[in-house]
Design a protein around this motif. Structure first.
Motif, PDB file in Angstrom:
ATOM      1  N   TRP A  19      42.258  32.226  41.581  1.00  0.00           N
ATOM      2  CA  TRP A  19      41.854  32.504  39.985  1.00  0.00           C
ATOM      3  C   TRP A  19      42.518  33.562  39.690  1.00  0.00           C
ATOM      4  CZ3 TRP A  19      36.623  35.099  38.614  1.00  0.00           C
ATOM      5  CH2 TRP A  19      36.419  34.897  37.162  1.00  0.00           C
ATOM      6  N   ASP A  20      42.414  34.851  40.233  1.00  0.00           N
ATOM      7  CA  ASP A  20      43.164  35.810  40.002  1.00  0.00           C
ATOM      8  C   ASP A  20      43.128  36.155  38.376  1.00  0.00           C
ATOM      9  OD1 ASP A  20      44.514  38.281  40.547  1.00  0.00           O
ATOM     10  OD2 ASP A  20      46.356  37.391  40.833  1.00  0.00           O
ATOM     11  N   PRO A  21      42.102  36.489  37.878  1.00  0.00           N
ATOM     12  CA  PRO A  21      41.752  36.738  36.450  1.00  0.00           C
ATOM     13  C   PRO A  21      42.481  38.106  35.935  1.00  0.00           C
ATOM     14  CG  PRO A  21      39.701  37.126  37.502  1.00  0.00           C
ATOM     15  CD  PRO A  21      40.524  36.740  38.733  1.00  0.00           C
ATOM     16  N   ILE A  22      42.901  39.102  36.933  1.00  0.00           N
ATOM     17  CA  ILE A  22      43.504  40.068  36.401  1.00  0.00           C
ATOM     18  C   ILE A  22      44.938  40.234  36.942  1.00  0.00           C
ATOM     19  CG2 ILE A  22      41.487  41.589  35.830  1.00  0.00           C
ATOM     20  CD1 ILE A  22      41.909  42.922  38.500  1.00  0.00           C
ATOM     21  N   GLY A  23      45.353  39.154  37.648  1.00  0.00           N
ATOM     22  CA  GLY A  23      46.887  39.041  38.236  1.00  0.00           C
ATOM     23  C   GLY A  23      47.333  40.041  39.182  1.00  0.00           C
ATOM     24  N   VAL A  24      46.623  40.463  40.171  1.00  0.00           N
ATOM     25  CA  VAL A  24      46.918  41.305  41.043  1.00  0.00           C
ATOM     26  C   VAL A  24      46.621  40.793  42.590  1.00  0.00           C
ATOM     27  CG1 VAL A  24      46.213  43.340  39.636  1.00  0.00           C
ATOM     28  CG2 VAL A  24      44.620  42.502  41.102  1.00  0.00           C
ATOM     29  N   ALA A  25      46.415  39.787  42.593  1.00  0.00           N
ATOM     30  CA  ALA A  25      46.010  39.180  43.957  1.00  0.00           C
ATOM     31  C   ALA A  25      47.046  39.012  44.915  1.00  0.00           C
ATOM     32  CB  ALA A  25      45.187  37.652  44.018  1.00  0.00           C
ATOM     33  N   ASP A  26      48.541  38.830  44.539  1.00  0.00           N
ATOM     34  CA  ASP A  26      49.549  38.618  45.241  1.00  0.00           C
ATOM     35  C   ASP A  26      49.860  40.135  46.017  1.00  0.00           C
ATOM     36  OD1 ASP A  26      50.270  36.219  44.781  1.00  0.00           O
ATOM     37  OD2 ASP A  26      51.570  36.655  43.085  1.00  0.00           O
ATOM     38  N   ASP A  27      49.262  41.325  45.370  1.00  0.00           N
ATOM     39  CA  ASP A  27      49.395  42.725  45.731  1.00  0.00           C
ATOM     40  C   ASP A  27      48.308  43.247  46.583  1.00  0.00           C
ATOM     41  OD1 ASP A  27      52.148  42.687  44.885  1.00  0.00           O
ATOM     42  OD2 ASP A  27      51.551  43.358  42.965  1.00  0.00           O
ATOM     43  N   VAL A  28      47.138  42.804  46.135  1.00  0.00           N
ATOM     44  CA  VAL A  28      45.717  43.463  46.314  1.00  0.00           C
ATOM     45  C   VAL A  28      44.633  42.346  46.757  1.00  0.00           C
ATOM     46  CG1 VAL A  28      43.817  45.089  45.849  1.00  0.00           C
ATOM     47  CG2 VAL A  28      46.099  44.986  44.719  1.00  0.00           C
ATOM     48  N   GLN A  29      44.664  41.978  48.128  1.00  0.00           N
ATOM     49  CA  GLN A  29      44.159  40.825  48.725  1.00  0.00           C
ATOM     50  C   GLN A  29      42.512  41.013  48.368  1.00  0.00           C
ATOM     51  OE1 GLN A  29      45.324  37.766  49.705  1.00  0.00           O
ATOM     52  NE2 GLN A  29      46.828  38.421  48.599  1.00  0.00           N
ATOM     53  N   ASP A  30      42.076  42.187  48.370  1.00  0.00           N
ATOM     54  CA  ASP A  30      40.523  42.465  48.368  1.00  0.00           C
ATOM     55  C   ASP A  30      39.989  42.873  46.966  1.00  0.00           C
ATOM     56  OD1 ASP A  30      41.571  44.978  48.135  1.00  0.00           O
ATOM     57  OD2 ASP A  30      40.440  45.638  49.668  1.00  0.00           O
ATOM     58  N   GLU A  31      40.861  42.692  45.974  1.00  0.00           N
ATOM     59  CA  GLU A  31      40.528  43.066  44.405  1.00  0.00           C
ATOM     60  C   GLU A  31      39.033  42.559  44.212  1.00  0.00           C
ATOM     61  OE1 GLU A  31      40.556  45.123  41.131  1.00  0.00           O
ATOM     62  OE2 GLU A  31      41.733  45.576  42.755  1.00  0.00           O
ATOM     63  N   TYR A  32      38.722  41.461  44.497  1.00  0.00           N
ATOM     64  CA  TYR A  32      37.590  40.633  44.097  1.00  0.00           C
ATOM     65  C   TYR A  32      36.355  40.577  45.279  1.00  0.00           C
ATOM     66  CZ  TYR A  32      41.240  39.206  40.778  1.00  0.00           C
ATOM     67  OH  TYR A  32      42.312  39.413  39.922  1.00  0.00           O
ATOM     68  N   ASP A  33      36.833  41.511  46.057  1.00  0.00           N
ATOM     69  CA  ASP A  33      35.638  41.385  47.153  1.00  0.00           C
ATOM     70  C   ASP A  33      34.183  41.904  46.572  1.00  0.00           C
ATOM     71  OD1 ASP A  33      37.360  40.383  48.974  1.00  0.00           O
ATOM     72  OD2 ASP A  33      37.113  42.040  50.180  1.00  0.00           O
ATOM     73  N   CYS A  34      34.298  42.719  45.579  1.00  0.00           N
ATOM     74  CA  CYS A  34      32.965  43.022  45.193  1.00  0.00           C
ATOM     75  C   CYS A  34      32.090  42.215  44.370  1.00  0.00           C
ATOM     76  CB  CYS A  34      33.461  44.007  43.700  1.00  0.00           C
ATOM     77  SG  CYS A  34      34.265  43.379  42.317  1.00  0.00           S
ATOM     78  N   MET A  35      32.816  40.951  44.340  1.00  0.00           N
ATOM     79  CA  MET A  35      32.317  39.640  43.857  1.00  0.00           C
ATOM     80  C   MET A  35      31.605  38.768  45.216  1.00  0.00           C
ATOM     81  SD  MET A  35      33.951  38.525  40.195  1.00  0.00           S
ATOM     82  CE  MET A  35      35.558  38.455  40.708  1.00  0.00           C
ATOM     83  N   LEU A  36      32.062  38.955  46.182  1.00  0.00           N
ATOM     84  CA  LEU A  36      31.713  38.123  47.249  1.00  0.00           C
ATOM     85  C   LEU A  36      30.042  38.146  47.751  1.00  0.00           C
ATOM     86  CD1 LEU A  36      34.586  38.959  49.917  1.00  0.00           C
ATOM     87  CD2 LEU A  36      34.259  36.793  48.500  1.00  0.00           C
ATOM     88  N   ALA A  37      29.761  39.171  48.049  1.00  0.00           N
ATOM     89  CA  ALA A  37      28.156  39.302  48.256  1.00  0.00           C
ATOM     90  C   ALA A  37      27.305  38.724  47.289  1.00  0.00           C
ATOM     91  CB  ALA A  37      27.873  40.745  48.800  1.00  0.00           C
ATOM     92  N   PRO A  38      27.505  39.057  46.086  1.00  0.00           N
ATOM     93  CA  PRO A  38      26.507  38.746  44.663  1.00  0.00           C
ATOM     94  C   PRO A  38      26.631  37.050  44.842  1.00  0.00           C
ATOM     95  CG  PRO A  38      27.654  40.794  44.205  1.00  0.00           C
ATOM     96  CD  PRO A  38      28.372  40.217  45.668  1.00  0.00           C
ATOM     97  N   LEU A  39      28.035  36.540  44.962  1.00  0.00           N
ATOM     98  CA  LEU A  39      28.070  35.497  44.620  1.00  0.00           C
ATOM     99  C   LEU A  39      27.553  34.359  45.934  1.00  0.00           C
ATOM    100  CD1 LEU A  39      31.760  34.888  43.412  1.00  0.00           C
ATOM    101  CD2 LEU A  39      29.793  33.865  42.170  1.00  0.00           C
ATOM    102  N   LEU A  40      27.996  34.733  47.119  1.00  0.00           N
ATOM    103  CA  LEU A  40      27.132  34.234  48.268  1.00  0.00           C
ATOM    104  C   LEU A  40      25.595  34.246  48.083  1.00  0.00           C
ATOM    105  CD1 LEU A  40      29.468  35.437  50.910  1.00  0.00           C
ATOM    106  CD2 LEU A  40      29.308  33.201  50.233  1.00  0.00           C
ATOM    107  N   GLN A  41      25.211  35.492  47.755  1.00  0.00           N
ATOM    108  CA  GLN A  41      23.651  35.474  47.445  1.00  0.00           C
ATOM    109  C   GLN A  41      23.160  34.449  46.522  1.00  0.00           C
ATOM    110  OE1 GLN A  41      22.491  39.216  45.852  1.00  0.00           O
ATOM    111  NE2 GLN A  41      20.879  39.410  47.393  1.00  0.00           N
ATOM    112  N   ARG A  42      23.855  34.196  45.378  1.00  0.00           N
ATOM    113  CA  ARG A  42      23.412  33.181  44.238  1.00  0.00           C
ATOM    114  C   ARG A  42      23.514  31.885  44.958  1.00  0.00           C
ATOM    115  NH1 ARG A  42      24.655  37.832  41.785  1.00  0.00           N
ATOM    116  NH2 ARG A  42      23.847  38.188  39.631  1.00  0.00           N
TER     117      ARG A  42
END
Length: 96
Positions: A19-42
């Motif tokens: 999805w890469d909404p801010i366009g950095v996933a090619d360089d920073v693989q963990d940029e969206y990790d802050c959403m992992l736990a909250p999403l899994l919890q939901r």
């Protein structure tokens, strides 16, 4: 406490990086990790596509400072919920 198995977290990370909404996933693989736990919890709590989409919209606006198009969070929410349903079928458990 860990938010999920490595394979579950990696699967969700993969979706968020695609999805890469801010366009950095090619360089920073963990940029969206802050959403992992909250999403899994939901997801484990039975959140539906609309609730997941609302969470993602909130994260884009409040955490990342973006103004998403109306369809952006809803489209990735549909993919996340579909993926989550598939995870449960693959391992024989009920995820939703």
């Amino acid at each position: 406490m860990r938010s999920g198995t490595d394979s579950t977290e990696n699967g969700l990370r993969h979706l968020l990086n695609e999805w890469d909404p801010i366009g950095v996933a090619d360089d920073v693989q963990d940029e969206y990790d802050c959403m992992l736990a909250p999403l899994l919890q939901r997801l484990r709590g039975g959140s539906d596509q609309a609730e997941v989409g609302e969470f993602l919209r909130h994260e884009l606006e409040d955490h990342f400072g973006l103004t998403p198009l109306p369809s952006e969070p809803e489209a990735i929410a549909a993919r996340v919920v579909s993926w989550w349903t598939g995870v449960g079928k693959a391992d024989g458990t009920s995820c939703v």
